[in-house]
Design a protein around this motif. Structure first.
Motif, PDB file in Angstrom:
ATOM      1  N   GLY A 183       0.830  -1.204   0.000  1.00 50.10           N
ATOM      2  CA  GLY A 183       0.000   0.000   0.000  1.00 50.10           C
ATOM      3  C   GLY A 183       0.860   1.248   0.000  1.00 50.10           C
ATOM      4  O   GLY A 183       2.089   1.193  -0.034  1.00 50.10           O
ATOM      5  N   GLY A 184       0.187   2.397   0.044  1.00 44.87           N
ATOM      6  CA  GLY A 184       0.895   3.659   0.192  1.00 44.87           C
ATOM      7  C   GLY A 184       1.322   3.846   1.632  1.00 44.87           C
ATOM      8  O   GLY A 184       0.774   3.224   2.549  1.00 44.87           O
ATOM      9  N   PRO A 185       2.309   4.702   1.877  1.00 48.63           N
ATOM     10  CA  PRO A 185       2.770   4.920   3.259  1.00 48.63           C
ATOM     11  C   PRO A 185       1.644   5.317   4.205  1.00 48.63           C
ATOM     12  O   PRO A 185       1.622   4.870   5.362  1.00 48.63           O
ATOM     13  CB  PRO A 185       3.804   6.044   3.105  1.00 48.63           C
ATOM     14  N   LEU A 224       3.271   3.937 -10.363  1.00 49.80           N
ATOM     15  CA  LEU A 224       2.692   2.731  -9.776  1.00 49.80           C
ATOM     16  C   LEU A 224       2.328   1.677 -10.814  1.00 49.80           C
ATOM     17  O   LEU A 224       2.733   0.508 -10.695  1.00 49.80           O
ATOM     18  CB  LEU A 224       1.480   3.111  -8.927  1.00 49.80           C
ATOM     19  N   ARG A 225       1.537   2.061 -11.805  1.00 51.54           N
ATOM     20  CA  ARG A 225       0.935   1.064 -12.694  1.00 51.54           C
ATOM     21  C   ARG A 225       1.942   0.148 -13.385  1.00 51.54           C
ATOM     22  O   ARG A 225       1.760  -1.072 -13.387  1.00 51.54           O
ATOM     23  CB  ARG A 225       0.042   1.754 -13.730  1.00 51.54           C
ATOM     24  N   PRO A 226       3.045   0.670 -13.947  1.00 49.69           N
ATOM     25  CA  PRO A 226       3.991  -0.244 -14.597  1.00 49.69           C
ATOM     26  C   PRO A 226       4.654  -1.227 -13.636  1.00 49.69           C
ATOM     27  O   PRO A 226       5.128  -2.289 -14.060  1.00 49.69           O
ATOM     28  CB  PRO A 226       5.028   0.704 -15.208  1.00 49.69           C
ATOM     29  N   ALA A 227       4.678  -0.876 -12.338  1.00 52.58           N
ATOM     30  CA  ALA A 227       5.365  -1.717 -11.362  1.00 52.58           C
ATOM     31  C   ALA A 227       4.507  -2.837 -10.812  1.00 52.58           C
ATOM     32  O   ALA A 227       5.023  -3.772 -10.191  1.00 52.58           O
ATOM     33  CB  ALA A 227       5.860  -0.847 -10.206  1.00 52.58           C
ATOM     34  N   VAL A 228       3.188  -2.762 -11.033  1.00 51.33           N
ATOM     35  CA  VAL A 228       2.280  -3.731 -10.410  1.00 51.33           C
ATOM     36  C   VAL A 228       2.592  -5.177 -10.794  1.00 51.33           C
ATOM     37  O   VAL A 228       2.716  -6.049  -9.906  1.00 51.33           O
ATOM     38  CB  VAL A 228       0.811  -3.376 -10.721  1.00 51.33           C
ATOM     39  N   ARG A 241      -9.108  -1.416  -9.957  1.00 50.13           N
ATOM     40  CA  ARG A 241      -9.194  -1.524 -11.412  1.00 50.13           C
ATOM     41  C   ARG A 241      -7.866  -1.995 -12.005  1.00 50.13           C
ATOM     42  O   ARG A 241      -7.834  -2.875 -12.864  1.00 50.13           O
ATOM     43  CB  ARG A 241      -9.589  -0.179 -12.010  1.00 50.13           C
ATOM     44  N   THR A 242      -6.780  -1.397 -11.551  1.00 50.57           N
ATOM     45  CA  THR A 242      -5.462  -1.784 -12.058  1.00 50.57           C
ATOM     46  C   THR A 242      -5.172  -3.248 -11.775  1.00 50.57           C
ATOM     47  O   THR A 242      -4.664  -3.979 -12.632  1.00 50.57           O
ATOM     48  CB  THR A 242      -4.378  -0.894 -11.430  1.00 50.57           C
ATOM     49  N   LEU A 243      -5.503  -3.703 -10.575  1.00 53.82           N
ATOM     50  CA  LEU A 243      -5.249  -5.097 -10.221  1.00 53.82           C
ATOM     51  C   LEU A 243      -6.103  -6.043 -11.050  1.00 53.82           C
ATOM     52  O   LEU A 243      -5.636  -7.092 -11.504  1.00 53.82           O
ATOM     53  CB  LEU A 243      -5.519  -5.309  -8.727  1.00 53.82           C
ATOM     54  N   ALA A 244      -7.366  -5.683 -11.265  1.00 54.13           N
ATOM     55  CA  ALA A 244      -8.251  -6.539 -12.064  1.00 54.13           C
ATOM     56  C   ALA A 244      -7.731  -6.658 -13.493  1.00 54.13           C
ATOM     57  O   ALA A 244      -7.777  -7.737 -14.102  1.00 54.13           O
ATOM     58  CB  ALA A 244      -9.672  -5.987 -12.053  1.00 54.13           C
ATOM     59  N   GLU A 245      -7.222  -5.568 -14.047  1.00 50.25           N
ATOM     60  CA  GLU A 245      -6.687  -5.592 -15.406  1.00 50.25           C
ATOM     61  C   GLU A 245      -5.356  -6.329 -15.479  1.00 50.25           C
ATOM     62  O   GLU A 245      -4.980  -6.858 -16.537  1.00 50.25           O
ATOM     63  CB  GLU A 245      -6.523  -4.165 -15.926  1.00 50.25           C
ATOM     64  N   THR A 246      -4.648  -6.394 -14.350  1.00 52.44           N
ATOM     65  CA  THR A 246      -3.325  -7.024 -14.337  1.00 52.44           C
ATOM     66  C   THR A 246      -3.402  -8.527 -14.102  1.00 52.44           C
ATOM     67  O   THR A 246      -2.779  -9.310 -14.833  1.00 52.44           O
ATOM     68  CB  THR A 246      -2.439  -6.384 -13.258  1.00 52.44           C
ATOM     69  N   VAL A 247      -4.152  -8.947 -13.090  1.00 51.51           N
ATOM     70  CA  VAL A 247      -4.171 -10.371 -12.719  1.00 51.51           C
ATOM     71  C   VAL A 247      -5.511 -11.034 -12.985  1.00 51.51           C
ATOM     72  O   VAL A 247      -5.633 -12.254 -12.861  1.00 51.51           O
ATOM     73  CB  VAL A 247      -3.791 -10.554 -11.233  1.00 51.51           C
ATOM     74  N   GLY A 248      -6.538 -10.237 -13.321  1.00 54.51           N
ATOM     75  CA  GLY A 248      -7.867 -10.798 -13.541  1.00 54.51           C
ATOM     76  C   GLY A 248      -8.742 -10.660 -12.307  1.00 54.51           C
ATOM     77  O   GLY A 248      -8.280 -10.873 -11.172  1.00 54.51           O
ATOM     78  N   ALA A 249      -9.991 -10.304 -12.536  1.00 57.26           N
ATOM     79  CA  ALA A 249     -10.910 -10.074 -11.414  1.00 57.26           C
ATOM     80  C   ALA A 249     -11.142 -11.330 -10.587  1.00 57.26           C
ATOM     81  O   ALA A 249     -11.434 -11.242  -9.384  1.00 57.26           O
ATOM     82  CB  ALA A 249     -12.246  -9.546 -11.944  1.00 57.26           C
ATOM     83  N   ASP A 250     -11.002 -12.524 -11.204  1.00 54.28           N
ATOM     84  CA  ASP A 250     -11.266 -13.761 -10.479  1.00 54.28           C
ATOM     85  C   ASP A 250     -10.214 -14.058  -9.415  1.00 54.28           C
ATOM     86  O   ASP A 250     -10.431 -14.909  -8.547  1.00 54.28           O
ATOM     87  CB  ASP A 250     -11.379 -14.936 -11.455  1.00 54.28           C
ATOM     88  N   ARG A 251      -9.078 -13.352  -9.453  1.00 50.17           N
ATOM     89  CA  ARG A 251      -8.034 -13.559  -8.440  1.00 50.17           C
ATOM     90  C   ARG A 251      -8.112 -12.549  -7.310  1.00 50.17           C
ATOM     91  O   ARG A 251      -7.294 -12.588  -6.386  1.00 50.17           O
ATOM     92  CB  ARG A 251      -6.647 -13.498  -9.076  1.00 50.17           C
ATOM     93  N   LEU A 277      -9.408  14.326 -10.259  1.00 49.85           N
ATOM     94  CA  LEU A 277      -8.250  15.085 -10.731  1.00 49.85           C
ATOM     95  C   LEU A 277      -6.950  14.462 -10.241  1.00 49.85           C
ATOM     96  O   LEU A 277      -5.898  15.083 -10.295  1.00 49.85           O
ATOM     97  CB  LEU A 277      -8.347  16.538 -10.265  1.00 49.85           C
ATOM     98  N   VAL A 278      -7.037  13.223  -9.781  1.00 49.22           N
ATOM     99  CA  VAL A 278      -5.847  12.496  -9.341  1.00 49.22           C
ATOM    100  C   VAL A 278      -5.143  11.945 -10.582  1.00 49.22           C
ATOM    101  O   VAL A 278      -5.645  11.047 -11.248  1.00 49.22           O
ATOM    102  CB  VAL A 278      -6.208  11.362  -8.373  1.00 49.22           C
ATOM    103  N   GLY A 279      -4.004  12.517 -10.890  1.00 43.16           N
ATOM    104  CA  GLY A 279      -3.273  12.082 -12.066  1.00 43.16           C
ATOM    105  C   GLY A 279      -3.912  12.482 -13.377  1.00 43.16           C
ATOM    106  O   GLY A 279      -3.570  11.944 -14.429  1.00 43.16           O
ATOM    107  N   ARG A 280      -4.844  13.442 -13.341  1.00 39.59           N
ATOM    108  CA  ARG A 280      -5.542  13.891 -14.547  1.00 39.59           C
ATOM    109  C   ARG A 280      -5.423  15.405 -14.676  1.00 39.59           C
ATOM    110  O   ARG A 280      -5.332  16.111 -13.673  1.00 39.59           O
ATOM    111  CB  ARG A 280      -7.020  13.479 -14.490  1.00 39.59           C
TER     112      ARG A 280
END
Length: 413
Positions: free
Chosen positions: A38-40, A62-66, A93-103, A132-135
């Motif tokens: 997580g974040g600090p 963060l996203r490329p490191a997941v 959302r990032t985790l679901a796209e990376t490893v799949g929602a079923d995990r 506006l987070v990162g946008r």
């Protein structure tokens, strides 16, 4: 022969109330985790005595490191911490796209938006949320309408002052602004004011949500939510699809959420911009060979709240190489360029739409030939506007626009 399922990754939402605000199933999950990611700020909310797992902070970006981070701890019980509801503008959302929602095993906490609506007495289903987070800050502009209530997810304590400056610049300085800090925690606080009077040096907590009651000044031009914005809304050099033809063109293009448009011969960018304004998930690429016009397209996109519009400074069809597959193509200029129509047609998938406008007889002949070959609809759009004629009023006819619109046949059409 069956194989054992991969261990689930637990994703636990946590609020400003920390460990005390977590239900027992979330606490049990965090106690049992061998790795806590997580974040600090989120990790610091967990008591070391209750959560002995190895603590890992997210790197930046963060996203490329997941993928690599999760692979490094494969086979261990992983719990990922997120602010509030992990699937609402969160890491879920990032985790679901990376490893799949079923995990994923997601244990949500009330989101900051839910807390904000509870404090303000606003119905959650009637409020638009803008992150506006990162946008870019300019992405808020498209949501500004008189009488609308908005919740803005702030990136930092400086976000409210930046939003106030944007509101003043766009003619919404009378809008009420309320900043809700540390929602759900012991240090919760509300700061109230208006964009016109908001101080630049207001000392706020970084964890805040901004609530806006939008008020448009009487002399501010009204920009509607549907295609056909006033021509005056655009900076242009005359290369602009005019308002009524633009509205008809967008109707023929028929944008749907998530779709991608190629706007060929972008001019001032009006078609791509209004395509993107129909839904926040719509995307557009404007292809314009003139560098000065390309820069103007980018300025118009930012001014009208769709700064994510991509501008390619190149001549078509060569500039189309390597672009992602479009759902629709608009050709507003350069129809007679060798190979352009064929390149656009070949790029479209089955069910994709193509719309082309022209005012010249040469390009009209080309569209008529394609109409005979592929079908679709060929129409002529004529607009007349009133002008003074001495002491009377008459009509002045604009140049008629010939428009060909067609859906590519095949599977999915």
């Amino acid at each position: 022969m069956s194989t054992l399922p991969l261990p689930a990754i637990s994703v636990v939402g946590i609020g400003a109330d920390g460990w005390d605000g977590l239900p027992e199933n979330a606490r049990r999950t965090l106690r049992a985790a061998e790795v806590l990611i997580g974040g600090p700020r989120q990790l610091d909310l967990l008591p070391a005595a209750d959560c002995p797992g190895e603590r890992v902070t997210w790197p930046s970006p963060l996203r490329p490191a997941v993928p690599g981070l999760l692979t490094a701890h494969e086979g261990r019980r992983i719990a990922v911490l997120a602010s509030g509801d992990p699937t609402f503008y969160g890491i879920g959302r990032t985790l679901a796209e990376t490893v799949g929602a079923d995990r994923l095993h997601v244990l949500p906490h009330p989101s900051s938006v839910s807390y904000a609506c509870a404090r303000l007495g606003w119905p959650l289903d009637a409020v638009e949320t803008v992150s506006l987070v990162g946008r870019p800050l300019a992405s808020l502009t498209a949501s500004l309408h008189d009488g609308v209530r908005l919740l803005v997810l702030s990136e930092s304590r400086h976000t409210p002052a930046l939003v106030a400056a944007l509101l003043r610049d766009k003619g919404y300085g009378g809008s009420r602004m309320r900043v809700l800090e540390q929602l759900g925690g012991p240090d919760e606080r509300l700061v109230d004011g208006t964009a016109d009077t908001w101080p630049d040096d207001e000392r706020l907590d970084a964890l805040n949500v901004l609530a806006l009651d939008c008020v448009r000044a009487p002399d501010t031009p009204r920009l509607g939510a549907v295609p056909g914005l006033p021509d005056e809304a655009y900076e242009h050099d005359g290369q602009l699809t005019k308002r009524y033809v633009r509205a008809a063109t967008l109707a023929a293009l028929a944008p749907s959420p998530g779709e991608l448009l190629w706007d060929i011969g972008g001019g001032s960018g009006s078609i791509g911009i209004e395509w993107m304004r129909t839904d926040r998930s719509c995307r557009a690429i404007a292809v314009e060979k003139d560098p000065e016009r390309a820069a103007r397209i980018a300025r118009n996109a930012t001014s009208l709240g769709v700064p994510a519009l991509r501008v390619v400074t190149a001549a078509a069809p060569d500039g189309l190489a390597g672009l992602p597959t479009p759902d629709a193509v608009f050709i507003g200029g350069g129809l007679t360029a060798p190979g352009l129509l064929d390149a656009c047609w070949d790029a479209l998938p089955a069910g994709g739409r193509l719309v082309a406008n022209t005012v010249t007889m040469e390009s009209e002949a080309l569209l008529a030939e394609r109409y005979r070959r592929y079908g679709g609809e060929l129409v002529r759009l004529a607009v007349a506007q009133t002008v003074p004629v001495g002491g009377f009023t008459g009509w002045r006819q604009s140049m008629p626009v010939t428009q060909w619109s067609v859906t590519k046949a095949g599977v999915g059409a």
